[in-house]
Design a protein around this motif. Structure first.
Motif, PDB file in Angstrom:
ATOM      1  N   GLU A   2      15.836   4.376  -4.070  1.00  9.78           N
ATOM      2  CA  GLU A   2      15.435   5.363  -4.603  1.00  9.78           C
ATOM      3  C   GLU A   2      15.827   5.250  -6.257  1.00  9.78           C
ATOM      4  O   GLU A   2      14.739   5.280  -7.041  1.00  9.78           O
ATOM      5  N   ALA A   3      16.854   4.512  -6.425  1.00  6.02           N
ATOM      6  CA  ALA A   3      17.415   4.298  -8.013  1.00  6.02           C
ATOM      7  C   ALA A   3      16.573   2.982  -8.461  1.00  6.02           C
ATOM      8  O   ALA A   3      16.051   3.175  -9.676  1.00  6.02           O
ATOM      9  N   LEU A   4      15.924   1.983  -7.687  1.00  2.00           N
ATOM     10  CA  LEU A   4      15.308   0.955  -8.239  1.00  2.00           C
ATOM     11  C   LEU A   4      13.830   1.224  -8.054  1.00  2.00           C
ATOM     12  O   LEU A   4      13.017   0.376  -8.774  1.00  2.00           O
ATOM     13  N   ARG A  19       6.898   0.140   5.640  1.00  2.00           N
ATOM     14  CA  ARG A  19       6.489   1.650   5.979  1.00  2.00           C
ATOM     15  C   ARG A  19       7.963   2.644   5.712  1.00  2.00           C
ATOM     16  O   ARG A  19       7.413   3.414   5.105  1.00  2.00           O
ATOM     17  N   ARG A  20       8.907   2.005   5.797  1.00  2.00           N
ATOM     18  CA  ARG A  20      10.126   2.368   5.433  1.00  2.00           C
ATOM     19  C   ARG A  20      10.335   2.617   3.951  1.00  2.00           C
ATOM     20  O   ARG A  20      10.434   3.729   3.502  1.00  2.00           O
ATOM     21  N   LEU A  21      10.004   1.474   3.348  1.00  2.00           N
ATOM     22  CA  LEU A  21       9.897   1.753   1.583  1.00  2.00           C
ATOM     23  C   LEU A  21       8.946   2.945   1.305  1.00  2.00           C
ATOM     24  O   LEU A  21       9.145   3.520   0.292  1.00  2.00           O
ATOM     25  N   GLN A  22       7.751   2.756   1.807  1.00  2.00           N
ATOM     26  CA  GLN A  22       6.621   3.779   1.713  1.00  2.00           C
ATOM     27  C   GLN A  22       7.147   5.211   1.845  1.00  2.00           C
ATOM     28  O   GLN A  22       6.952   6.174   0.953  1.00  2.00           O
ATOM     29  N   GLU A  23       7.878   5.289   2.977  1.00  2.00           N
ATOM     30  CA  GLU A  23       8.482   6.713   3.140  1.00  2.00           C
ATOM     31  C   GLU A  23       9.308   7.258   2.153  1.00  2.00           C
ATOM     32  O   GLU A  23       9.577   8.480   1.633  1.00  2.00           O
ATOM     33  N   TRP A  24      10.256   6.087   1.535  1.00  2.00           N
ATOM     34  CA  TRP A  24      11.049   6.585   0.284  1.00  2.00           C
ATOM     35  C   TRP A  24      10.448   6.618  -0.994  1.00  2.00           C
ATOM     36  O   TRP A  24      11.023   6.382  -2.149  1.00  2.00           O
ATOM     37  N   GLY A  25       9.197   6.438  -1.179  1.00  2.00           N
ATOM     38  CA  GLY A  25       8.063   6.560  -2.395  1.00  2.00           C
ATOM     39  C   GLY A  25       7.845   5.185  -3.001  1.00  2.00           C
ATOM     40  O   GLY A  25       7.281   5.421  -4.129  1.00  2.00           O
ATOM     41  N   VAL A  26       8.144   4.259  -2.375  1.00  2.00           N
ATOM     42  CA  VAL A  26       7.390   2.732  -3.126  1.00  2.00           C
ATOM     43  C   VAL A  26       6.046   2.837  -2.796  1.00  2.00           C
ATOM     44  O   VAL A  26       5.677   2.974  -1.375  1.00  2.00           O
ATOM     45  N   PRO A  27       5.371   2.552  -3.949  1.00  2.00           N
ATOM     46  CA  PRO A  27       3.791   2.325  -3.602  1.00  2.00           C
ATOM     47  C   PRO A  27       3.504   1.117  -2.634  1.00  2.00           C
ATOM     48  O   PRO A  27       4.082   0.242  -3.052  1.00  2.00           O
ATOM     49  N   ALA A  28       2.369   1.299  -1.810  1.00  2.48           N
ATOM     50  CA  ALA A  28       2.198   0.459  -1.010  1.00  2.48           C
ATOM     51  C   ALA A  28       1.614  -0.848  -1.650  1.00  2.48           C
ATOM     52  O   ALA A  28       1.987  -2.057  -0.990  1.00  2.48           O
ATOM     53  N   ASP A  29       1.174  -0.826  -2.770  1.00  2.82           N
ATOM     54  CA  ASP A  29       0.588  -1.973  -3.470  1.00  2.82           C
ATOM     55  C   ASP A  29       1.640  -2.970  -4.096  1.00  2.82           C
ATOM     56  O   ASP A  29       1.454  -3.895  -4.712  1.00  2.82           O
ATOM     57  N   ARG A  30       3.022  -2.351  -4.191  1.00  5.39           N
ATOM     58  CA  ARG A  30       4.037  -3.123  -4.508  1.00  5.39           C
ATOM     59  C   ARG A  30       4.634  -3.871  -3.471  1.00  5.39           C
ATOM     60  O   ARG A  30       5.862  -4.605  -3.617  1.00  5.39           O
ATOM     61  N   ILE A  31       4.350  -3.899  -2.158  1.00  6.51           N
ATOM     62  CA  ILE A  31       5.141  -4.240  -1.254  1.00  6.51           C
ATOM     63  C   ILE A  31       4.329  -5.425  -0.328  1.00  6.51           C
ATOM     64  O   ILE A  31       3.206  -5.255  -0.208  1.00  6.51           O
ATOM     65  N   GLU A  32       5.113  -6.363  -0.130  1.00  7.63           N
ATOM     66  CA  GLU A  32       4.549  -7.878   0.488  1.00  7.63           C
ATOM     67  C   GLU A  32       5.385  -7.718   1.922  1.00  7.63           C
ATOM     68  O   GLU A  32       6.459  -7.990   1.770  1.00  7.63           O
TER      69      GLU A  32
END
Length: 188
Positions: A2-4, A19-32
């Motif tokens: 959340e903070a990062l 999927r977990r990161l996306q649930e916490w609001g991280v945009p999918a295009d930033r995830i590898e």
């Protein structure tokens, strides 16, 4: 996270963690998401996911639905290995052989107990895994942060320090906040 999430431009994670990161609001295009032995490049750094031995899950209902991993970062001629949260397993020799020269290995050491031998390494296992990797310098992580086991607070560090001295292992022991530059001699 959340903070990062507003500051981090790219997340490299094991399979299923996106999927977990996306649930916490991280945009999918930033995830590898990466499987073991996959490589990605970002800003001149080569990231490699490698095996580890642990489990995954954040609740009682999602156990082992995502992968866990160790990681290699290569920038120029320097290579850093991070064991991740892992118990000892016979794959460290293969990791070292496949990755090549490792300048510094950040190895898990702490929160071990005979009740969960497959998820955290004892000091002796940490040193064994480090030697099987064939790395040049050992840097201890996963200790002196959370009181998760019944061993003494300093025990993991003291036992590894004694083994390192006995076996001639270069052990990095920077103080909190001290800069450690890979490939340059240390002063402390």
């Amino acid at each position: 996270i959340e903070a990062l999430k507003a500051k981090v431009r790219r997340y490299f994670v094991p399979l299923g963690v996106g999927r977990r990161l996306q649930e916490w609001g991280v945009p999918a295009d930033r995830i590898e998401e990466m499987d073991w032995w996959e490589e990605r490049q970002w800003a001149g750094v080569v990231v490699t996911a490698a095996p580890a031995q642990h489990f995954s899950g954040r609740t009682l209902w999602d156990r082992n639905r995502t992968l866990w991993a160790s990681w290699s970062l290569r920038s120029g001629a320097e290579r850093i290995f991070y064991s991740g949260d892992t118990g000892y397993f016979p794959g460290f020799r293969e990791i070292g052989a496949r990755l090549g020269r490792i300048d510094i290995a950040l190895m898990e050491n702490g929160a071990y107990d005979s009740y969960w031998p497959t998820v955290h390494m004892t000091p002796e296992e940490t040193v064994q895994a480090f030697q099987e990797l064939g790395a040049r310098t050992l840097y201890l992580v996963h200790n002196s942060t959370f009181d998760l086991a019944f061993h003494g607070w300093r025990e993991p560090l003291e036992r590894v320090a004694a083994l390192a001295k006995e076996r001639g292992i270069v052990l990095a022991t920077p103080e909190i906040g001290e800069v450690l530059t890979v490939g340059k001699p240390r002063e402390n």
